[in-house]
Design an enzyme around this catalytic site. Structure first.
Site, PDB file in Angstrom:
ATOM      1  N   SER A   1       0.807  -1.207   0.000  1.00  0.00           N
ATOM      2  CA  SER A   1       0.000   0.000   0.000  1.00  0.00           C
ATOM      3  C   SER A   1       0.847   1.266   0.000  1.00  0.00           C
ATOM      4  CB  SER A   1      -0.848   0.014   1.268  1.00  0.00           C
ATOM      5  OG  SER A   1       0.009  -0.100   2.391  1.00  0.00           O
TER       6      SER A   1
ATOM      7  N   LYS B   1      -5.453   5.169   2.136  1.00  0.00           N
ATOM      8  CA  LYS B   1      -4.583   4.020   1.887  1.00  0.00           C
ATOM      9  C   LYS B   1      -4.958   3.457   0.529  1.00  0.00           C
ATOM     10  CE  LYS B   1      -3.301  -0.175   4.415  1.00  0.00           C
ATOM     11  NZ  LYS B   1      -3.166  -0.650   5.794  1.00  0.00           N
TER      12      LYS B   1
ATOM     13  N   ALA C   1      -3.451  10.735  10.777  1.00  0.00           N
ATOM     14  CA  ALA C   1      -2.629  10.819  12.002  1.00  0.00           C
ATOM     15  C   ALA C   1      -1.343  11.554  11.621  1.00  0.00           C
ATOM     16  CB  ALA C   1      -2.343   9.420  12.548  1.00  0.00           C
TER      17      ALA C   1
ATOM     18  N   GLU D   1       4.182   7.598  13.295  1.00  0.00           N
ATOM     19  CA  GLU D   1       4.230   6.394  14.133  1.00  0.00           C
ATOM     20  C   GLU D   1       4.934   6.645  15.464  1.00  0.00           C
ATOM     21  OE1 GLU D   1       6.350   3.446  11.914  1.00  0.00           O
ATOM     22  OE2 GLU D   1       5.005   3.602  10.192  1.00  0.00           O
TER      23      GLU D   1
ATOM     24  N   ASP E   1      -1.047  -7.621  16.306  1.00  0.00           N
ATOM     25  CA  ASP E   1       0.250  -7.101  15.873  1.00  0.00           C
ATOM     26  C   ASP E   1       0.471  -5.689  16.424  1.00  0.00           C
ATOM     27  OD1 ASP E   1       2.720  -7.328  14.654  1.00  0.00           O
ATOM     28  OD2 ASP E   1       2.005  -6.675  12.683  1.00  0.00           O
TER      29      ASP E   1
ATOM     30  N   ASP F   1      -3.694  -0.411  11.502  1.00  0.00           N
ATOM     31  CA  ASP F   1      -3.232  -1.642  10.866  1.00  0.00           C
ATOM     32  C   ASP F   1      -3.911  -2.901  11.406  1.00  0.00           C
ATOM     33  OD1 ASP F   1      -1.930  -3.261   9.166  1.00  0.00           O
ATOM     34  OD2 ASP F   1       0.100  -2.757   9.794  1.00  0.00           O
TER      35      ASP F   1
HETATM   36  P1  ATP Z   1       3.047  -3.364   6.000  1.00  0.00           P
HETATM   37  O1  ATP Z   1       1.859  -3.592   5.134  1.00  0.00           O
HETATM   38  O2  ATP Z   1       4.324  -3.619   5.321  1.00  0.00           O
HETATM   39  O3  ATP Z   1       2.933  -3.979   7.367  1.00  0.00           O
HETATM   40  P2  ATP Z   1       2.121  -0.946   7.041  1.00  0.00           P
HETATM   41  O4  ATP Z   1       1.119  -1.742   7.743  1.00  0.00           O
HETATM   42  O5  ATP Z   1       2.906   0.040   7.829  1.00  0.00           O
HETATM   43  O6  ATP Z   1       3.112  -1.825   6.242  1.00  0.00           O
HETATM   44  P3  ATP Z   1       0.241   0.824   5.949  1.00  0.00           P
HETATM   45  O7  ATP Z   1      -0.716   0.583   7.051  1.00  0.00           O
HETATM   46  O8  ATP Z   1      -0.295   0.879   4.574  1.00  0.00           O
HETATM   47  O9  ATP Z   1       1.378  -0.214   5.877  1.00  0.00           O
HETATM   48  O10 ATP Z   1       0.971   2.180   6.255  1.00  0.00           O
HETATM   49  C1  ATP Z   1       2.068   2.643   5.521  1.00  0.00           C
HETATM   50  C2  ATP Z   1       2.635   3.853   6.238  1.00  0.00           C
HETATM   51  O11 ATP Z   1       1.730   4.940   6.138  1.00  0.00           O
HETATM   52  C3  ATP Z   1       2.842   3.606   7.703  1.00  0.00           C
HETATM   53  O12 ATP Z   1       4.205   3.512   7.906  1.00  0.00           O
HETATM   54  C4  ATP Z   1       2.292   4.805   8.424  1.00  0.00           C
HETATM   55  O13 ATP Z   1       3.327   5.570   8.944  1.00  0.00           O
HETATM   56  C5  ATP Z   1       1.585   5.603   7.376  1.00  0.00           C
HETATM   57  N1  ATP Z   1       0.153   5.673   7.717  1.00  0.00           N
HETATM   58  C6  ATP Z   1      -0.719   4.655   7.693  1.00  0.00           C
HETATM   59  N2  ATP Z   1      -1.944   5.042   8.057  1.00  0.00           N
HETATM   60  C7  ATP Z   1      -1.843   6.364   8.347  1.00  0.00           C
HETATM   61  C8  ATP Z   1      -2.777   7.362   8.806  1.00  0.00           C
HETATM   62  N3  ATP Z   1      -4.046   7.046   9.037  1.00  0.00           N
HETATM   63  N4  ATP Z   1      -2.316   8.605   9.012  1.00  0.00           N
HETATM   64  C9  ATP Z   1      -1.023   8.898   8.785  1.00  0.00           C
HETATM   65  N5  ATP Z   1      -0.111   8.021   8.345  1.00  0.00           N
HETATM   66  C10 ATP Z   1      -0.501   6.774   8.125  1.00  0.00           C
END
Ligand code: ATP
Length: 313
Positions: free
Chosen positions: A46, A63, A116, A120, A159, A177
């Protein structure tokens, strides 16, 4: 793509239902309804983009998942779980990322989520080395509160780790996530899932069994890490890390706060049912006993999501 059922089942806002496309009347959003801004992050399947819904001026995180890539990697299932979990959780708890809409086009699936903007918790810990006791207590309390809600809705995260704990504009926590969550009493099969070595509970390592209590183990690991800046369980390889997890083999660095230490020791317990928070609600191991632990003595639970976050120092 219809089988994914990614559209039409979330409550639509008035803004969404009023939007009209040029070619057809529709009651569903598309990416064209947003001004897309910077890329917030990339996952394995993603890309997350900052985006403003033109109609309202409100900012979101979108996303974007590539359908072909998902199918090729057999990850369509993960997306389904994430969507189901977020729908089950609704948009009511401030500590859990809200899902506003899902839609799709020929190439991609889109999840419109709470933004957000402060990223992180992992980045914060890396940047600061560790968090103050005040911040660690505050975030641990927010995790406890969000977990109690999540578990009451039959969702086990599985997780929980600082990469999945996002920070909103006011530096309050939002759990994100849910792609590997377990959803109880849902018409979906739970995928075998092995989590992340540093945060995985012994029962998952030994028997691939998970319950609400596995999230409490992860809370113990996250609390340890916020305070000390290092993993509770870590070794040169994943295999060796998992050996340590199985044996609950970890030590506290010098100067680790005593109340925090006591709490971590009550969470990092091999037997899932013996962890603080895992017992019957009003028992000595129940959620209210967890909230009443001396480490949380200064927490005012009713204003937890309205009081300002402690300064990041
Ligand atoms: P993987 O799929 O490899 O475990 P991931 O779960 O981190 O990766 P995503 O949930 O798609 O993948 O998120 C990718 C990145 O985007 C994350 O590192 C996070 O910092 C950022 N991110 C995800 N959701 C948000 C949000 N709602 N607001 C701000 N940043 C976000």
């Amino acid at each position: 793509t219809k089988e994914l059922g990614l559209a039409d089942d979330l409550p639509k806002s008035r803004a969404a239902s009023k939007v009209r496309s040029k070619s057809r009347v529709r009651n569903e959003l598309s990416i064209d309804d947003f001004d897309v801004g910077e890329t917030l992050g990339e996952g394995s399947y993603s890309t997350v983009l900052e985006a403003t819904l033109r109609k309202t001026g409100k900012k979101y995180a979108i996303k974007v998942l590539d359908k072909t890539h998902l199918a090729r990697k057999n990850k369509t299932f993960t997306v389904k779980i994430e969507r189901l979990a977020l729908i089950r959780l609704g948009r009511t708890h401030p500590g859990i990322i809200s899902l506003y809409w899902t839609f799709q086009d020929e190439y991609s699936l889109y999840f419109v989520l709470d933004l957000a903007p402060n990223g992180e918790m992992q980045s914060l810990i890396s940047r600061m080395g560790s968090l103050s006791l005040l911040s660690s207590r505050y975030y641990a309390a927010q995790i406890v509160d969000a977990l109690e809600y999540m578990h009451s809705k039959g969702v086990i995260h599985r997780d929980l780790k600082p990469e999945n704990l996002l920070l909103d504009a006011s530096y309050r926590l939002k759990i994100a996530d849910f792609g590997t969550a377990k959803i109880l009493n849902a018409d979906v099969e739970t995928e075998r899932f092995v989590g992340t070595a540093q945060y995985i509970a012994p029962e998952l390592v030994v028997a691939n069994e998970s319950s609400e209590s596995s999230d409490l183990w992860a809370l113990g690991c996250v609390l340890y890490q916020m305070i000390s800046g290092r993993f509770a369980f870590s070794a040169l390889s994943e295999y060796l890390t998992l050996q340590k997890v199985k044996q609950v083999q970890y030590t506290f660095p010098e100067g680790f706060d005593n109340n925090a230490k006591d709490l971590v020791q009550k969470l990092l317990v091999r037997e899932p049912t013996d962890r603080l928070g895992a017992g019957e609600p009003s028992s000595s191991l129940g959620m209210s006993a967890l909230r009443s632990h001396p480490f949380f003595e200064s927490i005012i639970w009713v204003t937890l999501w309205t009081e300002p976050a402690p300064p990041i120092v």
